[in-house]
Scaffold this active site. Structure first.
Site, PDB file in Angstrom:
ATOM      1  CE  LYS A 128      77.219  58.116  43.505  1.00  0.00           C
ATOM      2  NZ  LYS A 128      76.634  57.317  42.402  1.00  0.00           N
ATOM      3  CE  LYS A 166      84.794  52.584  29.944  1.00  0.00           C
ATOM      4  NZ  LYS A 166      85.458  53.753  30.527  1.00  0.00           N
ATOM      5  CE1 TYR A 226      81.748  56.874  44.603  1.00  0.00           C
ATOM      6  CE2 TYR A 226      81.833  57.135  46.990  1.00  0.00           C
ATOM      7  CZ  TYR A 226      81.200  56.649  45.860  1.00  0.00           C
ATOM      8  OH  TYR A 226      80.009  55.960  45.977  1.00  0.00           O
ATOM      9  CB  THR A 244      77.464  57.317  48.409  1.00  0.00           C
ATOM     10  OG1 THR A 244      78.222  57.048  49.584  1.00  0.00           O
ATOM     11  CG2 THR A 244      78.013  58.593  47.780  1.00  0.00           C
ATOM     12  CG  ASP A 245      77.035  56.838  53.851  1.00  0.00           C
ATOM     13  OD1 ASP A 245      77.917  56.735  52.985  1.00  0.00           O
ATOM     14  OD2 ASP A 245      77.027  56.156  54.908  1.00  0.00           O
ATOM     15  CD  GLU A 246      82.277  57.440  50.859  1.00  0.00           C
ATOM     16  OE1 GLU A 246      83.077  58.200  50.306  1.00  0.00           O
ATOM     17  OE2 GLU A 246      82.515  56.243  51.063  1.00  0.00           O
ATOM     18  CB  ILE A 295      76.716  56.273  31.133  1.00  0.00           C
ATOM     19  CG1 ILE A 295      77.816  56.437  32.194  1.00  0.00           C
ATOM     20  CG2 ILE A 295      75.811  55.084  31.429  1.00  0.00           C
ATOM     21  CD1 ILE A 295      77.267  56.815  33.563  1.00  0.00           C
ATOM     22  CG  PHE A 340      79.000  45.031  45.270  1.00  0.00           C
ATOM     23  CD1 PHE A 340      78.666  43.748  45.696  1.00  0.00           C
ATOM     24  CD2 PHE A 340      79.009  46.058  46.211  1.00  0.00           C
ATOM     25  CE1 PHE A 340      78.331  43.498  47.025  1.00  0.00           C
ATOM     26  CE2 PHE A 340      78.681  45.824  47.538  1.00  0.00           C
ATOM     27  CZ  PHE A 340      78.323  44.544  47.945  1.00  0.00           C
ATOM     28  CG  ASP A 354      94.368  57.475  57.968  1.00  0.00           C
ATOM     29  OD1 ASP A 354      93.637  56.661  57.367  1.00  0.00           O
ATOM     30  OD2 ASP A 354      93.983  58.184  58.919  1.00  0.00           O
ATOM     31  CB  THR A 414      85.054  49.597  34.502  1.00  0.00           C
ATOM     32  OG1 THR A 414      84.391  49.198  35.707  1.00  0.00           O
ATOM     33  CG2 THR A 414      84.290  50.743  33.836  1.00  0.00           C
ATOM     34  CG  ASN A 474      87.355  50.833  59.418  1.00  0.00           C
ATOM     35  OD1 ASN A 474      86.177  50.661  59.113  1.00  0.00           O
ATOM     36  ND2 ASN A 474      88.089  51.796  58.896  1.00  0.00           N
ATOM     37  N   GLY A 509      92.639  62.485  53.803  1.00  0.00           N
ATOM     38  CA  GLY A 509      91.273  63.034  53.921  1.00  0.00           C
ATOM     39  C   GLY A 509      90.257  62.011  54.408  1.00  0.00           C
ATOM     40  CB  THR A 514      82.157  57.479  35.085  1.00  0.00           C
ATOM     41  OG1 THR A 514      82.882  56.903  33.995  1.00  0.00           O
ATOM     42  CG2 THR A 514      81.009  56.562  35.462  1.00  0.00           C
TER      43      THR A 514
HETATM   44  P1  NAD Z   1      80.952  48.916  41.379  1.00  0.00           P
HETATM   45  O1  NAD Z   1      82.215  49.682  41.174  1.00  0.00           O
HETATM   46  O2  NAD Z   1      81.012  47.537  41.921  1.00  0.00           O
HETATM   47  O3  NAD Z   1      80.152  48.829  39.991  1.00  0.00           O
HETATM   48  C1  NAD Z   1      80.020  49.917  39.124  1.00  0.00           C
HETATM   49  C2  NAD Z   1      79.517  49.405  37.781  1.00  0.00           C
HETATM   50  O4  NAD Z   1      79.390  50.537  36.909  1.00  0.00           O
HETATM   51  C3  NAD Z   1      80.477  48.407  37.111  1.00  0.00           C
HETATM   52  O5  NAD Z   1      79.756  47.328  36.580  1.00  0.00           O
HETATM   53  C4  NAD Z   1      81.101  49.228  35.996  1.00  0.00           C
HETATM   54  O6  NAD Z   1      81.496  48.457  34.880  1.00  0.00           O
HETATM   55  C5  NAD Z   1      79.981  50.205  35.654  1.00  0.00           C
HETATM   56  N1  NAD Z   1      80.490  51.431  35.040  1.00  0.00           N
HETATM   57  C6  NAD Z   1      81.519  52.210  35.474  1.00  0.00           C
HETATM   58  N2  NAD Z   1      81.713  53.237  34.627  1.00  0.00           N
HETATM   59  C7  NAD Z   1      80.776  53.110  33.640  1.00  0.00           C
HETATM   60  C8  NAD Z   1      80.460  53.859  32.481  1.00  0.00           C
HETATM   61  N3  NAD Z   1      81.172  54.952  32.135  1.00  0.00           N
HETATM   62  N4  NAD Z   1      79.432  53.452  31.702  1.00  0.00           N
HETATM   63  C9  NAD Z   1      78.718  52.343  32.022  1.00  0.00           C
HETATM   64  N5  NAD Z   1      78.984  51.579  33.090  1.00  0.00           N
HETATM   65  C10 NAD Z   1      80.007  51.962  33.897  1.00  0.00           C
HETATM   66  O7  NAD Z   1      80.055  49.855  42.273  1.00  0.00           O
HETATM   67  P2  NAD Z   1      78.977  49.485  43.392  1.00  0.00           P
HETATM   68  O8  NAD Z   1      79.653  49.372  44.693  1.00  0.00           O
HETATM   69  O9  NAD Z   1      78.116  48.401  42.902  1.00  0.00           O
HETATM   70  O10 NAD Z   1      78.143  50.853  43.420  1.00  0.00           O
HETATM   71  C11 NAD Z   1      77.038  51.053  42.542  1.00  0.00           C
HETATM   72  C12 NAD Z   1      76.433  52.418  42.816  1.00  0.00           C
HETATM   73  O11 NAD Z   1      76.015  52.490  44.173  1.00  0.00           O
HETATM   74  C13 NAD Z   1      77.416  53.576  42.616  1.00  0.00           C
HETATM   75  O12 NAD Z   1      76.713  54.645  42.043  1.00  0.00           O
HETATM   76  C14 NAD Z   1      77.875  53.920  44.018  1.00  0.00           C
HETATM   77  O13 NAD Z   1      78.235  55.284  44.111  1.00  0.00           O
HETATM   78  C15 NAD Z   1      76.624  53.613  44.817  1.00  0.00           C
HETATM   79  N6  NAD Z   1      76.852  53.232  46.227  1.00  0.00           N
HETATM   80  C16 NAD Z   1      77.731  52.223  46.544  1.00  0.00           C
HETATM   81  C17 NAD Z   1      77.878  51.849  47.877  1.00  0.00           C
HETATM   82  C18 NAD Z   1      78.807  50.740  48.289  1.00  0.00           C
HETATM   83  O14 NAD Z   1      79.008  50.522  49.499  1.00  0.00           O
HETATM   84  N7  NAD Z   1      79.402  49.996  47.372  1.00  0.00           N
HETATM   85  C19 NAD Z   1      77.132  52.493  48.870  1.00  0.00           C
HETATM   86  C20 NAD Z   1      76.256  53.531  48.511  1.00  0.00           C
HETATM   87  C21 NAD Z   1      76.108  53.868  47.170  1.00  0.00           C
HETATM   88  O1  DAU Z   2      79.531  54.837  52.571  1.00  0.00           O
HETATM   89  C1  DAU Z   2      79.226  54.360  51.285  1.00  0.00           C
HETATM   90  C2  DAU Z   2      80.502  54.158  50.505  1.00  0.00           C
HETATM   91  O2  DAU Z   2      81.147  53.025  51.070  1.00  0.00           O
HETATM   92  C3  DAU Z   2      80.270  53.943  49.008  1.00  0.00           C
HETATM   93  O3  DAU Z   2      79.703  55.101  48.463  1.00  0.00           O
HETATM   94  C4  DAU Z   2      81.579  53.606  48.291  1.00  0.00           C
HETATM   95  O4  DAU Z   2      81.315  53.316  46.933  1.00  0.00           O
HETATM   96  C5  DAU Z   2      82.196  52.419  48.971  1.00  0.00           C
HETATM   97  O5  DAU Z   2      83.461  52.155  48.386  1.00  0.00           O
HETATM   98  C6  DAU Z   2      82.364  52.642  50.476  1.00  0.00           C
HETATM   99  O6  DAU Z   2      83.394  53.628  50.750  1.00  0.00           O
HETATM  100  P1  DAU Z   2      84.457  53.432  51.944  1.00  0.00           P
HETATM  101  O7  DAU Z   2      85.642  54.273  51.655  1.00  0.00           O
HETATM  102  O8  DAU Z   2      83.811  53.578  53.272  1.00  0.00           O
HETATM  103  O9  DAU Z   2      84.766  51.844  51.737  1.00  0.00           O
HETATM  104  P2  DAU Z   2      86.133  51.009  51.764  1.00  0.00           P
HETATM  105  O10 DAU Z   2      85.747  49.577  51.734  1.00  0.00           O
HETATM  106  O11 DAU Z   2      87.117  51.505  50.772  1.00  0.00           O
HETATM  107  O12 DAU Z   2      86.726  51.324  53.211  1.00  0.00           O
HETATM  108  C7  DAU Z   2      85.971  51.044  54.389  1.00  0.00           C
HETATM  109  C8  DAU Z   2      86.800  51.514  55.576  1.00  0.00           C
HETATM  110  O13 DAU Z   2      87.975  50.665  55.695  1.00  0.00           O
HETATM  111  C9  DAU Z   2      87.340  52.933  55.447  1.00  0.00           C
HETATM  112  O14 DAU Z   2      87.362  53.552  56.733  1.00  0.00           O
HETATM  113  C10 DAU Z   2      88.769  52.740  54.937  1.00  0.00           C
HETATM  114  C11 DAU Z   2      89.183  51.435  55.605  1.00  0.00           C
HETATM  115  N1  DAU Z   2      90.163  50.619  54.837  1.00  0.00           N
HETATM  116  C12 DAU Z   2      89.876  50.334  53.533  1.00  0.00           C
HETATM  117  C13 DAU Z   2      90.776  49.601  52.783  1.00  0.00           C
HETATM  118  C14 DAU Z   2      90.466  49.295  51.323  1.00  0.00           C
HETATM  119  C15 DAU Z   2      91.323  50.145  55.445  1.00  0.00           C
HETATM  120  O15 DAU Z   2      91.559  50.394  56.644  1.00  0.00           O
HETATM  121  N2  DAU Z   2      92.190  49.417  54.695  1.00  0.00           N
HETATM  122  C16 DAU Z   2      91.985  49.134  53.381  1.00  0.00           C
HETATM  123  O16 DAU Z   2      92.837  48.491  52.746  1.00  0.00           O
END
Ligand code: NAD
Ligand code: DAU
Length: 354
Positions: free
Chosen positions: A163, A38, A159, A134-136, A64, A15, A289, A40, A258, A292, A104
């Site tokens: 991180k 990779k 997760y 991530t902020d998590e 990786i 993404f 829910d 995935t 949410n 955690g 990973t």
């Molecule tokens: P994503 O899951 O959409 O994409 C992850 C990518 O990494 C995929 O293309 C996958 O094929 C690749 N990948 C996974 N395992 C691998 C491996 N072993 N070797 C090579 N490639 C591999 O994730 P995203 O939401 O795009 O997040 C990207 C980065 O940003 C992550 O490090 C995530 O922790 C961080 N991040 C995401 C968010 C968010 O809201 N999505 C917010 C803050 C930080």
């Molecule tokens: O804060 C950054 C993080 O945001 C990234 O590091 C992660 O990669 C990314 O997945 C995201 O984590 P969240 O757990 O916050 O995102 P998610 O979209 O899974 O959930 C957002 C909120 O919505 C969370 O409070 C859980 C809730 N939720 C999620 C799903 C999938 C629901 O209520 N129902 C659902 O089905």
């Protein structure tokens, strides 16, 4: 052609990675952007199909966790910078299968750090290892307050723990071996190409198919949402202007409970689909829910704003509307990624919740 910089992006078929690769390929024709992924379930070459024939872009399918392949590539290509996004990224999956996240996110990151250290062999001028986090890692907030760059780490899911561990290893390679590193920690991203396991694309998909919208717990959990292209712009900014050894928090200054966000999405989807008002909201279903579940995240992004001049370019109203339109106009993409293994994941994740 000789390039002024060679940049390795990991996870560039995912993404956020796909938006980062696109921004770098298009903004810097004099750079070589080398994407490894990779592929995935979350990685999809369709996300970057438009870049395939760009002369300054290359892709290789590499895991990786394959330390030899990563080291060989780093030696061969003599990269100036690594922008490391590859990760397992979904909290719910980390609860189902924590070890995949340790592999990973922790071991994969260490492989990259070792490969960079080996290839750069102490010659650190014009080199950078940029780790995307991530902020998590900071844990969960109460009703008030913000995460700053000095907030103590308190990860609470498999997760976020993986991180947090990877962030610690990146800093350890900086302090112990002098590796030039920078880290950024971002809030929740939304936008095109996000895998529909995450809240916003999952709910768009379910609304379109009139399936229940599974709201975890009381729905009052709070997230700070940032449009993915603005995260990519922030990464570009830190890559070029970030100070070595520093951390930058990135966020949207945009907190939503949410349930409020879901109600807004339902209203907008009714308008865009020409359905009567209240139609999509009738799908809202409160479910068991997430274990955690972190109550609230909120990022103080004033450091990157003040020191590097970055701020979001898109309002939430604009970004959400663009996002809904993208998914509605790219239903083939959504259908292709939700065929096959997606259904098994969905059944396992939601079966006993309703
Ligand atoms: P994503 O899951 O959409 O994409 C992850 C990518 O990494 C995929 O293309 C996958 O094929 C690749 N990948 C996974 N395992 C691998 C491996 N072993 N070797 C090579 N490639 C591999 O994730 P995203 O939401 O795009 O997040 C990207 C980065 O940003 C992550 O490090 C995530 O922790 C961080 N991040 C995401 C968010 C968010 O809201 N999505 C917010 C803050 C930080
Ligand atoms: O804060 C950054 C993080 O945001 C990234 O590091 C992660 O990669 C990314 O997945 C995201 O984590 P969240 O757990 O916050 O995102 P998610 O979209 O899974 O959930 C957002 C909120 O919505 C969370 O409070 C859980 C809730 N939720 C999620 C799903 C999938 C629901 O209520 N129902 C659902 O089905």
């Amino acid at each position: 052609m000789s390039y002024s910089k060679r940049i390795l992006v990991t996870g560039g078929a995912g993404f956020i990675g796909s938006h980062v690769v696109r921004l770098l390929v298009n903004s810097y024709p004099d750079y070589l952007i080398f994407n490894i992924d990779k592929l995935t379930y979350a990685g999809n070459l369709e996300n970057i199909r438009d870049l395939e024939s760009a002369p300054n872009y290359r892709f290789e399918r590499i895991d990786i966790l394959d330390a030899d392949a990563v080291a060989q590539l780093m030696h061969q290509m003599d990269f100036n910078a690594v922008v490391h996004l590859a990760a397992e990224s979904h909290v719910d999956r980390s609860i189902q299968d924590p070890l995949a996240f340790v592999h990973t996110n922790v071991l994969g990151t260490i492989n990259l750090l070792n490969a960079a250290r080996g290839a750069w062999a102490g010659q650190f001028e014009n080199r950078l290892f940029y780790h995307i986090s991530t902020d998590e890692v900071y844990g969960s907030l109460g009703d008030t307050g913000f995460f700053t760059e000095t907030t103590a780490y308190d990860p609470r899911s498999p997760y976020s723990s993986s991180k947090a561990a990877s962030d610690h290893f990146v800093r350890a390679w900086h302090h112990t071996y002098g590796l030039p590193v920078v880290i950024s920690n971002c809030s929740n991203n939304y936008g095109p190409n996000q895998f529909p396991e995450k809240l916003i694309p999952l709910f768009i998909h379910n609304i379109r198919h009139r399936k229940p919208l599974p709201v975890y717990g009381d729905g009052k959990y709070t997230r700070d949402w940032l449009y993915v292209v603005d995260h990519a712009r922030a990464i570009d900014t830190v890559l070029h202007r970030g100070k070595l050894g520093e951390t930058y928090n990135i966020g949207g200054f945009n907190e939503w409970k949410n349930i409020d966000l879901i109600q807004l999405m339902c209203r907008l989807m009714d308008q865009k689909l020409g359905r009567p008002e209240g139609d999509s909201a009738s799908l809202i279903t409160y479910v068991t829910d997430r274990p955690g579940h972190d109550r609230r995240y909120a990022i103080d992004a004033s450091k990157i704003q003040r020191d590097l001049g970055w701020e979001p370019s898109v309002t939430f109203e604009q970004g959400l509307s663009l996002t809904l339109d993208w998914y509605l106009n790219n239903q083939d993409w959504l259908d292709s990624v939700t065929s096959g293994a997606y259904q098994q994941y969905y059944d396992k994740q939601y079966k006993n919740r309703f």
